[in-house]
Motif scaffolding. Structure first.
Motif, PDB file in Angstrom:
ATOM      1  N   ALA A   2       7.448  36.413   4.092  1.00 28.59           N
ATOM      2  CA  ALA A   2       8.722  36.741   4.737  1.00 28.59           C
ATOM      3  C   ALA A   2       9.826  35.798   4.259  1.00 28.59           C
ATOM      4  N   LEU A   3       9.472  34.475   4.080  1.00 25.73           N
ATOM      5  CA  LEU A   3      10.450  33.510   3.618  1.00 25.73           C
ATOM      6  C   LEU A   3      10.844  33.799   2.177  1.00 25.73           C
ATOM      7  N   ALA A   4      10.010  34.542   1.484  1.00 21.40           N
ATOM      8  CA  ALA A   4      10.361  34.931   0.121  1.00 21.40           C
ATOM      9  C   ALA A   4      11.199  36.201   0.074  1.00 21.40           C
ATOM     10  N   GLY A   5      11.503  36.765   1.248  1.00 20.61           N
ATOM     11  CA  GLY A   5      12.371  37.955   1.318  1.00 20.61           C
ATOM     12  C   GLY A   5      11.632  39.273   1.418  1.00 20.61           C
ATOM     13  N   GLU A   6      10.343  39.270   1.726  1.00 22.77           N
ATOM     14  CA  GLU A   6       9.587  40.513   1.836  1.00 22.77           C
ATOM     15  C   GLU A   6       8.972  40.650   3.224  1.00 22.77           C
ATOM     16  N   GLU A   7       8.912  41.925   3.704  1.00 21.86           N
ATOM     17  CA  GLU A   7       8.264  42.196   4.990  1.00 21.86           C
ATOM     18  C   GLU A   7       6.756  42.207   4.773  1.00 21.86           C
ATOM     19  N   SER A   8       6.038  41.723   5.753  1.00 24.02           N
ATOM     20  CA  SER A   8       4.584  41.703   5.637  1.00 24.02           C
ATOM     21  C   SER A   8       3.966  41.817   7.010  1.00 24.02           C
ATOM     22  N   SER A   9       2.715  42.293   7.028  1.00 22.14           N
ATOM     23  CA  SER A   9       1.981  42.459   8.290  1.00 22.14           C
ATOM     24  C   SER A   9       0.520  42.164   8.044  1.00 22.14           C
ATOM     25  N   MET A  10      -0.184  41.850   9.145  1.00 20.38           N
ATOM     26  CA  MET A  10      -1.598  41.504   9.011  1.00 20.38           C
ATOM     27  C   MET A  10      -2.287  41.768  10.336  1.00 20.38           C
ATOM     28  N   ILE A  11      -3.503  42.311  10.220  1.00 20.15           N
ATOM     29  CA  ILE A  11      -4.339  42.518  11.413  1.00 20.15           C
ATOM     30  C   ILE A  11      -5.524  41.565  11.305  1.00 20.15           C
ATOM     31  N   ARG A  12      -5.669  40.781  12.350  1.00 24.31           N
ATOM     32  CA  ARG A  12      -6.773  39.819  12.357  1.00 24.31           C
ATOM     33  C   ARG A  12      -7.714  40.135  13.507  1.00 24.31           C
ATOM     34  N   ARG A  13      -8.985  40.125  13.220  1.00 24.98           N
ATOM     35  CA  ARG A  13     -10.005  40.405  14.230  1.00 24.98           C
ATOM     36  C   ARG A  13     -10.205  39.176  15.087  1.00 24.98           C
ATOM     37  N   LEU A  14      -9.901  39.361  16.408  1.00 28.34           N
ATOM     38  CA  LEU A  14     -10.096  38.239  17.327  1.00 28.34           C
ATOM     39  C   LEU A  14     -11.518  38.223  17.830  1.00 28.34           C
ATOM     40  N   ASN A  15     -12.016  39.357  18.200  1.00 31.56           N
ATOM     41  CA  ASN A  15     -13.418  39.520  18.579  1.00 31.56           C
ATOM     42  C   ASN A  15     -13.785  40.981  18.388  1.00 31.56           C
ATOM     43  N   ALA A  16     -14.935  41.383  18.919  1.00 33.86           N
ATOM     44  CA  ALA A  16     -15.421  42.749  18.688  1.00 33.86           C
ATOM     45  C   ALA A  16     -14.544  43.819  19.328  1.00 33.86           C
ATOM     46  N   GLU A  17     -13.750  43.415  20.338  1.00 33.35           N
ATOM     47  CA  GLU A  17     -12.988  44.400  21.079  1.00 33.35           C
ATOM     48  C   GLU A  17     -11.475  44.225  20.930  1.00 33.35           C
ATOM     49  N   ARG A  18     -11.047  43.088  20.348  1.00 38.53           N
ATOM     50  CA  ARG A  18      -9.610  42.813  20.299  1.00 38.53           C
ATOM     51  C   ARG A  18      -9.193  42.396  18.894  1.00 38.53           C
ATOM     52  N   ASP A  19      -7.983  42.853  18.539  1.00 41.56           N
ATOM     53  CA  ASP A  19      -7.367  42.446  17.276  1.00 41.56           C
ATOM     54  C   ASP A  19      -6.003  41.836  17.571  1.00 41.56           C
ATOM     55  N   ILE A  20      -5.516  41.040  16.574  1.00 43.63           N
ATOM     56  CA  ILE A  20      -4.173  40.463  16.657  1.00 43.63           C
ATOM     57  C   ILE A  20      -3.368  41.066  15.527  1.00 43.63           C
ATOM     58  N   ILE A  21      -2.264  41.687  15.882  1.00 42.90           N
ATOM     59  CA  ILE A  21      -1.370  42.265  14.882  1.00 42.90           C
ATOM     60  C   ILE A  21      -0.178  41.322  14.708  1.00 42.90           C
ATOM     61  N   THR A  22       0.053  40.882  13.461  1.00 37.39           N
ATOM     62  CA  THR A  22       1.157  39.970  13.170  1.00 37.39           C
ATOM     63  C   THR A  22       2.080  40.624  12.166  1.00 37.39           C
ATOM     64  N   VAL A  23       3.362  40.594  12.453  1.00 39.19           N
ATOM     65  CA  VAL A  23       4.385  41.164  11.580  1.00 39.19           C
ATOM     66  C   VAL A  23       5.463  40.117  11.354  1.00 39.19           C
ATOM     67  N   ALA A  24       5.836  39.924  10.079  1.00 37.51           N
ATOM     68  CA  ALA A  24       6.892  38.960   9.754  1.00 37.51           C
ATOM     69  C   ALA A  24       7.940  39.634   8.902  1.00 37.51           C
TER      70      ALA A  24
END
Length: 369
Positions: free
Chosen positions: A1-23
């Protein structure tokens, strides 16, 4: 994002939950001033989706329940009665008892169907009974001359003189003529039923019909015909040509003409050459009235209704037996009733209440369309 591009990532927190990160970069023109990063737990999203799924399942179950209830309701109120009517119709078709379920209390299409089927079945049952009765009457009437012929033929073997043989031959000849008349009249009755059920009704000018028939009788039977008087009462309003409007009925001209001919022939057979026969045409309320009167011996009071029965014959004294089949007046009754009319007989009476002739009245619905 600091380089000027949009990005996103899904990280597995556990078997039932994920974390979605968008910058995303924060820019002014093309210069990157910073970055904005957001993270969200998918548990809330999964919960919302699950709630929607649950609502959909609930709606589906409710719709299924309503559909089942409607199916049961329709099966009880529509399908089952229709099946009962269908089974009854099949049972009747196979020669079973004519028992149509009575659903006339229903104020819907099923009730209408039940009433129609019941009426149709009753009419068919009457027709079948009428055909059976007619067949029995025909067999009885045909049997009489056949029995007479057989007796004459058997007796001829024992005849001793030529005169006796001639008498027996004359009897056989009269029986043959009687059979011919019976078969002809029976054929007319059968053809009449077929014509009345299939022919298309049309406007019939009774004024012109009666004038034509009377002219034919006077022209062809002037030597033996009694004094035939035609009395047509003029109508109040005029026709298109300025003449009094004719009497119109809706029906079959040939059959209505046969009614008048049968009544005239019947009156002529009871009248002397110097007697009078009156044929009258007038209006009674919304009906056309045809009256035929003669100066014959009249009709026995207890036979005023029986004379319209099939094969019933009340003939003048001295007339040879078997010259009439007894179907003429019965044909008149069938034709008139098929046209929605009425026919009945009376006796003409003088001031001293003595019978001075017969009177036949025919009423037909007036049609001025």
């Amino acid at each position: 994002a600091l380089a000027g591009e949009e990005s996103s990532m899904i990280r597995r927190l556990n078997a039932e939950r994920d974390i979605i990160t968008v910058a995303v970069p924060v820019q002014r023109f093309r210069r990157v001033l910073g970055a904005l990063m957001l993270s969200a737990d998918t548990g809330d999203i999964y919960a919302a989706v699950q709630d929607v799924r649950l609502i959909i399942i609930q709606f589906f179950c409710a719709a299924l329940l309503i559909t089942l209830l409607m199916s049961l309701f329709l099966a009880k109120t529509i399908v089952r009665p229709v099946l009962r009517l269908a089974r009854s119709a099949d049972h009747i078709s196979s020669g079973g008892k004519t028992d149509i379920p009575d659903l006339s209390f229903r104020n819907d299409e099923i009730g209408d169907l039940s009433r129609s089927l019941k009426d149709m079945t009753e009419i068919l049952e009457k027709q079948i009974d009428a055909v059976a009765s007619f067949a029995a009457d025909v067999a009885h009437e045909l049997k009489n001359p056949l029995t007479s012929m057989r007796s004459a033929i058997e007796t001829m073997e024992y005849a001793k003189s030529e005169e006796d043989i001639k008498k027996l031959r004359a009897i056989i000849g009269e029986d043959v003529k009687r059979l011919d008349r019976l078969i002809t009249d029976i054929s007319d009755v059968s053809r009449l039923d077929a014509e009345m059920s299939h022919a298309k009704l049309a406007q019939v000018n009774l004024t012109a019909l009666l004038e034509t028939l009377v002219d034919i009788y006077i022209t062809t039977q002037q030597d033996t015909l009694p004094n035939l008087i035609l009395d047509i009462k003029k109508r109040r309003f005029k026709g298109k040509d300025g003449n009094p409007a004719p009497y119109l009925v809706r029906g079959l001209e040939g059959q209505l003409g046969q009614v008048v001919r049968n009544l005239l022939d019947n009156a002529i057979s009871f009248s002397n050459k110097g007697g009078n026969i009156w044929l009258k045409l007038s209006r009674r309320n919304n009906m056309v009235e045809i009256i035929l009167e003669d100066e014959g011996v009249g009709i026995p009071v207890d036979k005023l209704d029986n004379i319209f029965d099939r094969f019933y014959s009340e003939r003048p004294k001295g007339e040879a037996f078997g010259k009439h089949s007894g179907l003429g007046l019965n044909i008149c009754k069938q034709v008139v009733e098929a046209h929605g009319g009425e026919i009945f007989a009376e006796n003409r009476m003088d001031e001293a209440n003595n019978v001075i002739g017969a009177k036949f009245v025919v009423l037909l619905p007036l049609s001025d369309d």
